[in-house]
Design a protein around this motif. Sequence first.
Motif, PDB file in Angstrom:
ATOM      1  N   SER A 355       0.823  -1.209   0.000  1.00 28.32           N
ATOM      2  CA  SER A 355       0.000   0.000   0.000  1.00 28.32           C
ATOM      3  C   SER A 355       0.860   1.264   0.000  1.00 28.32           C
ATOM      4  CB  SER A 355      -0.941   0.001   1.205  1.00 28.32           C
ATOM      5  OG  SER A 355      -1.789   1.123   1.166  1.00 28.32           O
ATOM      6  N   ASP A 356       1.940   1.252   0.777  1.00 26.56           N
ATOM      7  CA  ASP A 356       2.820   2.425   0.848  1.00 26.56           C
ATOM      8  C   ASP A 356       3.520   2.667  -0.490  1.00 26.56           C
ATOM      9  OD1 ASP A 356       2.134   2.667   3.528  1.00 26.56           O
ATOM     10  OD2 ASP A 356       3.838   1.477   4.216  1.00 26.56           O
ATOM     11  N   LEU A 357       3.893   1.583  -1.171  1.00 27.75           N
ATOM     12  CA  LEU A 357       4.531   1.731  -2.480  1.00 27.75           C
ATOM     13  C   LEU A 357       3.529   2.215  -3.526  1.00 27.75           C
ATOM     14  CD1 LEU A 357       6.823  -1.429  -2.443  1.00 27.75           C
ATOM     15  CD2 LEU A 357       7.609   0.935  -2.629  1.00 27.75           C
ATOM     16  N   LEU A 358       2.284   1.734  -3.453  1.00 23.60           N
ATOM     17  CA  LEU A 358       1.257   2.205  -4.392  1.00 23.60           C
ATOM     18  C   LEU A 358       0.961   3.695  -4.196  1.00 23.60           C
ATOM     19  CD1 LEU A 358      -1.219  -0.826  -4.306  1.00 23.60           C
ATOM     20  CD2 LEU A 358       0.080  -0.049  -6.292  1.00 23.60           C
ATOM     21  N   ALA A 359       1.187   4.190  -2.988  1.00 26.09           N
ATOM     22  CA  ALA A 359       0.954   5.611  -2.704  1.00 26.09           C
ATOM     23  C   ALA A 359       2.159   6.483  -3.034  1.00 26.09           C
ATOM     24  CB  ALA A 359       0.590   5.786  -1.229  1.00 26.09           C
ATOM     25  N   HIS A 360       3.287   5.878  -3.418  1.00 29.07           N
ATOM     26  CA  HIS A 360       4.520   6.624  -3.680  1.00 29.07           C
ATOM     27  C   HIS A 360       4.372   7.471  -4.952  1.00 29.07           C
ATOM     28  CE1 HIS A 360       8.772   7.503  -4.284  1.00 29.07           C
ATOM     29  NE2 HIS A 360       9.001   7.054  -3.053  1.00 29.07           N
ATOM     30  N   PRO A 361       4.819   8.712  -4.934  1.00 28.98           N
ATOM     31  CA  PRO A 361       4.653   9.584  -6.111  1.00 28.98           C
ATOM     32  C   PRO A 361       5.397   9.112  -7.358  1.00 28.98           C
ATOM     33  CG  PRO A 361       6.030  10.641  -4.432  1.00 28.98           C
ATOM     34  CD  PRO A 361       5.435   9.437  -3.794  1.00 28.98           C
ATOM     35  N   SER A 362       6.392   8.238  -7.199  1.00 22.78           N
ATOM     36  CA  SER A 362       7.182   7.798  -8.356  1.00 22.78           C
ATOM     37  C   SER A 362       6.672   6.506  -8.994  1.00 22.78           C
ATOM     38  CB  SER A 362       8.652   7.598  -7.943  1.00 22.78           C
ATOM     39  OG  SER A 362       9.236   8.826  -7.561  1.00 22.78           O
ATOM     40  N   ILE A 363       5.593   5.943  -8.481  1.00 26.51           N
ATOM     41  CA  ILE A 363       5.099   4.703  -9.084  1.00 26.51           C
ATOM     42  C   ILE A 363       4.456   5.001 -10.433  1.00 26.51           C
ATOM     43  CG2 ILE A 363       2.802   4.753  -7.982  1.00 26.51           C
ATOM     44  CD1 ILE A 363       3.179   1.630  -7.707  1.00 26.51           C
ATOM     45  N   ARG A 364       4.701   4.131 -11.401  1.00 27.98           N
ATOM     46  CA  ARG A 364       4.163   4.313 -12.748  1.00 27.98           C
ATOM     47  C   ARG A 364       3.183   3.208 -13.150  1.00 27.98           C
ATOM     48  NH1 ARG A 364       5.819   8.349 -11.419  1.00 27.98           N
ATOM     49  NH2 ARG A 364       7.570   9.575 -12.208  1.00 27.98           N
ATOM     50  N   LEU A 365       3.316   2.025 -12.510  1.00 35.02           N
ATOM     51  CA  LEU A 365       2.527   0.874 -12.953  1.00 35.02           C
ATOM     52  C   LEU A 365       2.517  -0.184 -11.858  1.00 35.02           C
ATOM     53  CD1 LEU A 365       1.104  -0.645 -15.375  1.00 35.02           C
ATOM     54  CD2 LEU A 365       3.366  -1.574 -15.910  1.00 35.02           C
ATOM     55  N   PHE A 366       1.411  -0.930 -11.801  1.00 31.46           N
ATOM     56  CA  PHE A 366       1.283  -2.061 -10.886  1.00 31.46           C
ATOM     57  C   PHE A 366       1.027  -3.310 -11.716  1.00 31.46           C
ATOM     58  CE2 PHE A 366      -1.600  -4.123  -7.441  1.00 31.46           C
ATOM     59  CZ  PHE A 366      -0.525  -4.825  -6.926  1.00 31.46           C
ATOM     60  N   VAL A 367       1.921  -4.288 -11.639  1.00 30.09           N
ATOM     61  CA  VAL A 367       1.733  -5.581 -12.302  1.00 30.09           C
ATOM     62  C   VAL A 367       1.181  -6.537 -11.252  1.00 30.09           C
ATOM     63  CG1 VAL A 367       2.812  -7.496 -13.536  1.00 30.09           C
ATOM     64  CG2 VAL A 367       3.597  -5.151 -13.937  1.00 30.09           C
ATOM     65  N   THR A 368      -0.030  -7.048 -11.494  1.00 33.72           N
ATOM     66  CA  THR A 368      -0.759  -7.791 -10.466  1.00 33.72           C
ATOM     67  C   THR A 368      -1.398  -9.045 -11.027  1.00 33.72           C
ATOM     68  OG1 THR A 368      -2.659  -7.644  -8.946  1.00 33.72           O
ATOM     69  CG2 THR A 368      -2.752  -6.285 -10.921  1.00 33.72           C
ATOM     70  N   HIS A 369      -1.750  -9.968 -10.128  1.00 32.41           N
ATOM     71  CA  HIS A 369      -2.485 -11.180 -10.516  1.00 32.41           C
ATOM     72  C   HIS A 369      -3.977 -10.902 -10.658  1.00 32.41           C
ATOM     73  CE1 HIS A 369      -3.018 -10.718  -6.284  1.00 32.41           C
ATOM     74  NE2 HIS A 369      -3.733 -11.809  -6.144  1.00 32.41           N
ATOM     75  N   GLY A 370      -4.420  -9.733 -10.210  1.00 36.88           N
ATOM     76  CA  GLY A 370      -5.833  -9.388 -10.350  1.00 36.88           C
ATOM     77  C   GLY A 370      -6.681  -9.768  -9.160  1.00 36.88           C
ATOM     78  N   GLY A 371      -6.058  -9.937  -7.981  1.00 37.31           N
ATOM     79  CA  GLY A 371      -6.832 -10.203  -6.772  1.00 37.31           C
ATOM     80  C   GLY A 371      -7.643  -8.979  -6.355  1.00 37.31           C
ATOM     81  N   GLN A 372      -8.763  -9.213  -5.689  1.00 39.64           N
ATOM     82  CA  GLN A 372      -9.676  -8.124  -5.331  1.00 39.64           C
ATOM     83  C   GLN A 372      -9.011  -7.072  -4.449  1.00 39.64           C
ATOM     84  OE1 GLN A 372     -12.775  -8.337  -6.603  1.00 39.64           O
ATOM     85  NE2 GLN A 372     -14.001  -6.843  -5.502  1.00 39.64           N
ATOM     86  N   ASN A 373      -8.299  -7.510  -3.412  1.00 35.43           N
ATOM     87  CA  ASN A 373      -7.670  -6.548  -2.499  1.00 35.43           C
ATOM     88  C   ASN A 373      -6.617  -5.710  -3.217  1.00 35.43           C
ATOM     89  OD1 ASN A 373      -9.186  -7.269  -0.276  1.00 35.43           O
ATOM     90  ND2 ASN A 373      -7.694  -8.746   0.482  1.00 35.43           N
ATOM     91  N   SER A 374      -5.816  -6.346  -4.054  1.00 31.05           N
ATOM     92  CA  SER A 374      -4.763  -5.626  -4.770  1.00 31.05           C
ATOM     93  C   SER A 374      -5.356  -4.587  -5.717  1.00 31.05           C
ATOM     94  CB  SER A 374      -3.887  -6.612  -5.553  1.00 31.05           C
ATOM     95  OG  SER A 374      -3.132  -7.418  -4.671  1.00 31.05           O
ATOM     96  N   ILE A 375      -6.417  -4.963  -6.435  1.00 33.77           N
ATOM     97  CA  ILE A 375      -7.041  -4.020  -7.363  1.00 33.77           C
ATOM     98  C   ILE A 375      -7.643  -2.839  -6.603  1.00 33.77           C
ATOM     99  CG2 ILE A 375      -8.999  -3.714  -8.938  1.00 33.77           C
ATOM    100  CD1 ILE A 375      -8.373  -6.460 -10.073  1.00 33.77           C
ATOM    101  N   MET A 376      -8.309  -3.117  -5.491  1.00 30.22           N
ATOM    102  CA  MET A 376      -8.909  -2.028  -4.714  1.00 30.22           C
ATOM    103  C   MET A 376      -7.841  -1.085  -4.174  1.00 30.22           C
ATOM    104  SD  MET A 376     -12.063  -2.359  -5.170  1.00 30.22           S
ATOM    105  CE  MET A 376     -12.341  -0.844  -4.282  1.00 30.22           C
ATOM    106  N   GLU A 377      -6.688  -1.610  -3.779  1.00 29.71           N
ATOM    107  CA  GLU A 377      -5.590  -0.755  -3.314  1.00 29.71           C
ATOM    108  C   GLU A 377      -5.047   0.103  -4.449  1.00 29.71           C
ATOM    109  OE1 GLU A 377      -2.563  -3.081  -1.409  1.00 29.71           O
ATOM    110  OE2 GLU A 377      -3.481  -2.856   0.567  1.00 29.71           O
ATOM    111  N   ALA A 378      -4.902  -0.482  -5.636  1.00 31.63           N
ATOM    112  CA  ALA A 378      -4.403   0.272  -6.791  1.00 31.63           C
ATOM    113  C   ALA A 378      -5.378   1.385  -7.170  1.00 31.63           C
ATOM    114  CB  ALA A 378      -4.178  -0.666  -7.975  1.00 31.63           C
TER     115      ALA A 378
END
Length: 523
Positions: A355-378
Amino acid sequence: MAGQRVLLLVGFLLPGILLSEAAKILTVSTIGGSHYLVMDRVSEILQDHGHHVTMLRQGGSSIIPDFKEEEKSYQVISWLMPEDYQKEFNKFLSFYVTEAFNYRETFQTFLKIMEELGFQCSHLLSKREIMDSLKNENFDLVIVESFDYCHFLIAEKLGKPFVSILTTSFGRLDFGLPSPLSYVPVYNSLLTDHMDFWGRVKNFLAFFTFSRRQWQVQSMYDNTIREHFPEGSRPVLSQLLLKAELWFVNSDFAFDFARPLLPNTVYVGGLMAKPTKSVPQDLENFIARFGDSGFVLVAMGSMVNVNTFQEVLKEMNSAFAHLRQGVIWKCKHSHWPKDVNVSTNVKLMDWLPQSDLLAHPSIRLFVTHGGQNSIMEAIQHGVPMVGIPVFGDQPENMVRVETKKFGVSINLKELKAETLALKMEQVIEDERYKSAAVAASVITRSHPLTPAQRLVGWIDHILQTGGAAHLKPYAFQQPWHEQYLLDVFVFLLGLTLGAVWLCGKLLRVVSRWLCGARKLKET
């Protein structure tokens, strides 16, 4: 606007503050991973808001390896399965995951897992010391997680009102919501709410497959019900789902397609969100190396075993080497294949503050398996995605991500380094993906109440009012032929046919009379 929100918040929460006393609440979690994380968060929130929460939780190994234990603010009651059973269950689970990674995921394999969960349920209900202890606690409310039907049987055995949490994709269960097939896609149909004629045909046919499979899954608990409930008072699982006072859904309007909801259905997507913190210094140093290019976060969920997908891992590693961004990848060093050199722009981590990395200003992309919690965080942090769905509800989730333009999806079967690199560059460079993700973030954040406030407010509401009968339609008590107006249809059809028959009779009588009058006149 801010003043209106404050008034709305006070109006919603004040009755709970003034009227509700601390309730004794039991939460149930027999499955690990993301399912357990949601139940842990629910328990934590309710405990922090003054209720006395106890979680009944399976200890040791579960459907997903346990997470690192931390001290809990609420009480925990743990129970263990026999070691030989656990080994057998893990064997089935490993086979299921392996089959999925080899593009052979079958419903029959999933049914075997549910059968094992039914056996596990029977074992738990047989533990008299635990069940008697739970009965003696006299809980005011039970909160269950809907993946394992055993939770509903526990609530029924205790004779207590219960609330259900749907942690996965919306359509996985039928719990009585109106679902017009013209624009509500059936689970596993991989359709959107914009269906052409053939899409509606497919959705209509998918409904019958879905209904049959629901019945098959629920039948895996038949032996447990026969063993632990006396004849004459044995519950029917499909009816138990309708008994839930409330359904909390781990999703949001920003992610799901708009569809009819009942008053006892409440979105709480984003419930896992906590105040973000600064990332550790070693990660900051790594991110700084790539300057304005930023970094890509990669996390493929708890059930993805690196040993299972060696070839996919190699393709992913090669794809990341094409990026000018840094890549922070949640992947255990101990599982990394010895014959593969980690790309120079990749940092492997056994654990990371997602979650802290997803909130980082330098993030450009999230590569994910598509789980519900991960998508909601993104979505919460407005980060576009590239999804590599593996099994379960992940393909369904990625259909929504693509439809909403938050990102793109890659079929595991088609995953090659060049394809993945192109997809990642496409999402990073096309600002429309970022804009759509940010717009979704605005939707989730602009609710008058946070997910935690919605959860606590509605729980307090049903505790104060003695249940949620006023939120559930009478349709839940109607037999199916009344609910779908078949009796009305048969009555009107009979009335119409009777009227046609009567008109026919009258026409014959009139016709004979006219014929008789004509003959009389001729003579």
